[in-house]
Design a protein around this motif. Structure first.
Motif, short mmCIF file in Angstrom:
data_model
loop_
_atom_site.label_atom_id
_atom_site.label_comp_id
_atom_site.label_asym_id
_atom_site.label_seq_id
_atom_site.Cartn_x
_atom_site.Cartn_y
_atom_site.Cartn_z
N LEU A 183 7.81 0.51 -11.99
CA LEU A 183 6.74 -0.38 -12.41
C LEU A 183 7.21 -1.83 -12.34
N TRP A 184 6.41 -2.68 -11.69
CA TRP A 184 6.66 -4.11 -11.67
C TRP A 184 5.60 -4.75 -12.56
N LEU B 285 8.83 -11.34 -14.91
CA LEU B 285 8.71 -10.03 -14.30
C LEU B 285 9.59 -9.04 -15.06
N VAL B 286 9.06 -7.84 -15.26
CA VAL B 286 9.86 -6.73 -15.78
C VAL B 286 9.78 -5.59 -14.78
N ILE B 287 10.91 -5.00 -14.46
CA ILE B 287 10.94 -3.82 -13.59
C ILE B 287 11.42 -2.64 -14.43
N VAL B 288 10.60 -1.60 -14.47
CA VAL B 288 10.87 -0.42 -15.29
C VAL B 288 11.02 0.78 -14.38
N GLU B 289 12.02 1.60 -14.60
CA GLU B 289 12.26 2.76 -13.75
C GLU B 289 11.83 4.05 -14.43
N ASP B 290 11.12 4.88 -13.66
CA ASP B 290 10.79 6.24 -14.10
C ASP B 290 11.18 7.19 -12.97
N TRP B 291 11.01 8.49 -13.19
CA TRP B 291 11.46 9.45 -12.19
C TRP B 291 10.64 9.39 -10.92
N HIS B 292 9.34 9.14 -11.04
CA HIS B 292 8.49 9.19 -9.85
C HIS B 292 8.09 7.83 -9.34
N ARG C 13 -8.86 -3.62 -16.41
CA ARG C 13 -8.54 -3.16 -15.06
C ARG C 13 -7.67 -4.18 -14.34
N LEU C 14 -7.97 -5.46 -14.54
CA LEU C 14 -7.17 -6.50 -13.91
C LEU C 14 -5.74 -6.48 -14.42
N HIS C 15 -5.58 -6.33 -15.72
CA HIS C 15 -4.23 -6.29 -16.29
C HIS C 15 -3.46 -5.07 -15.79
N ALA C 16 -4.18 -3.97 -15.57
CA ALA C 16 -3.52 -2.80 -14.99
C ALA C 16 -3.08 -3.09 -13.56
N LEU C 17 -3.87 -3.90 -12.84
CA LEU C 17 -3.48 -4.30 -11.49
C LEU C 17 -2.17 -5.06 -11.50
N GLU C 18 -1.98 -5.86 -12.56
CA GLU C 18 -0.80 -6.71 -12.62
C GLU C 18 0.47 -5.92 -12.89
N THR C 19 0.32 -4.62 -13.21
CA THR C 19 1.46 -3.72 -13.28
C THR C 19 1.47 -2.92 -11.98
N HIS C 20 2.33 -3.29 -11.07
CA HIS C 20 2.37 -2.66 -9.76
C HIS C 20 3.18 -1.37 -9.84
N ALA C 21 2.54 -0.26 -9.61
CA ALA C 21 3.24 1.02 -9.58
C ALA C 21 3.73 1.28 -8.16
N ARG C 22 5.04 1.31 -7.99
CA ARG C 22 5.63 1.49 -6.67
C ARG C 22 6.31 2.86 -6.64
N MET D 263 2.43 -6.49 -0.19
CA MET D 263 1.65 -5.88 -1.25
C MET D 263 1.81 -4.37 -1.18
N SER D 264 2.06 -3.71 -2.31
CA SER D 264 2.29 -2.27 -2.28
C SER D 264 0.99 -1.53 -2.04
N THR D 265 1.11 -0.34 -1.45
CA THR D 265 -0.05 0.51 -1.22
C THR D 265 -0.71 0.85 -2.55
N ASP D 266 0.07 1.14 -3.58
CA ASP D 266 -0.48 1.48 -4.88
C ASP D 266 -1.31 0.33 -5.45
N PHE D 267 -0.81 -0.89 -5.30
CA PHE D 267 -1.52 -2.06 -5.79
C PHE D 267 -2.83 -2.22 -5.05
N GLN D 268 -2.82 -2.05 -3.73
CA GLN D 268 -4.04 -2.21 -2.95
C GLN D 268 -5.07 -1.15 -3.33
N GLN D 269 -4.64 0.06 -3.56
CA GLN D 269 -5.58 1.11 -3.96
C GLN D 269 -6.24 0.77 -5.29
#
Length: 283
Positions: free
Chosen positions: A241-242, A231-238, A78-87, A1-7
């Protein structure tokens, strides 16, 4: 589980606790709420402390149980936002690019049908080793991450074995601009374009190119992959997103479909690739 997801899960738990302690009926204890909902008290504790992911049914029940049914929609958002994991790339690249490539390889292995959009560079699974090495080197410089380009290249090359496995299908769209981007020496790009031209006609790959002169139904934006519509994986500079919730995946599918409408395939795609190669001059 990613740290971002846990937060994010902890933040949801804090909001649940706030709703419980500010119930219109007066402050509820965790035990009182559990009894009201027919749950074990431990479930209330785990949800509030971010040790368990709530379901939609849990959140609706919680809102009713604390006498604030109007809060259900906010909790579901908020739950739906959780389902987008920012890594974040900063965390992901702590040990270099190789672990990231290994994680992606696992998702490729799990998937039978993959769709990709890339507007800025050659899609990873079609890259030559030299081109991939240039990409990893540039990103390591940008993110100031460990330099493990050779290990990352080996992982990416291993992924390409999937191109030759029956039963898999890769639907890939790239913008013509990606064919001209000199992120590497001209000789490396020339060999990369030769590799692309050779992909056309493979029974496991549908390669489309959107010409720079094509009429577009939607502006080209961030690169993304769709894995079996789960699953969709999206790339940004920083960050990366999963995305796993169905509604958001559907948006990316519609985006991909609109981009595909502008792409050319087969001999037409080959001509676009050849045109890009010719701008580099002779070897």
């Amino acid at each position: 589980m990613s740290t971002d997801f846990q937060q994010a899960r902890v933040a949801l738990g804090e909001r649940l606790r706030e709703l419980r302690t500010r119930s219109p009926e007066g402050r509820l204890t965790g035990l009182q709420l559990a009894e009201r909902l027919g749950w074990a008290q431990s479930k209330v504790s785990k949800l509030e402390n971010g040790r368990q992911t709530a379901t939609e049914a849990d959140l609706r029940a919680w809102a009713r149980g604390v006498g604030q049914p109007q809060a259900a929609e906010e909790l579901l958002a908020r739950l739906h936002a959780l389902e987008t994991h920012a890594r974040s790339w900063r965390r992901q690249l702590t040990a270099g690019h190789r672990p990231v490539q290994d994680a992606l390889n696992a998702e490729y292995e799990r998937s039978a049908v993959l769709r990709a959009w890339e507007g800025a560079m050659i899609v990873g699974i079609l890259q030559t080793a030299d081109y991939a090495r240039a990409i990893f080197t540039r990103y390591a410089e940008l993110q100031q991450s460990p330099r493990d380009a050779e290990a990352a290249v080996r992982a990416r090359m291993k992924r390409q074995e999937l191109l030759y496995q029956p039963g898999r299908m890769f639907h890939i769209i790239m913008w013509e601009a990606a064919l001209h981007a000199l992120i590497c020496p001209p000789a490396v790009l020339r060999a990369q374009l030769d590799r692309l031209a050779g992909i056309i006609g493979m029974d496991t790959v549908e390669l489309g190119v959107i010409p720079l002169t094509a009429s577009l139904k939607i502006p080209p934006a961030n690169a993304f992959w769709i894995y079996d519509e789960r699953l969709v994986i999206v790339e940004d500079w920083h960050t990366e997103l999963w995305v796993e919730d169905a509604d958001s995946i559907a948006v990316y599918q519609r985006t991909w479909d609109r981009l595909r409408d502008s792409a050319v395939y087969g001999a037409d795609a080959h001509r676009v690739i050849t045109r890009a190669r010719n701008t580099l001059g002779p070897p």
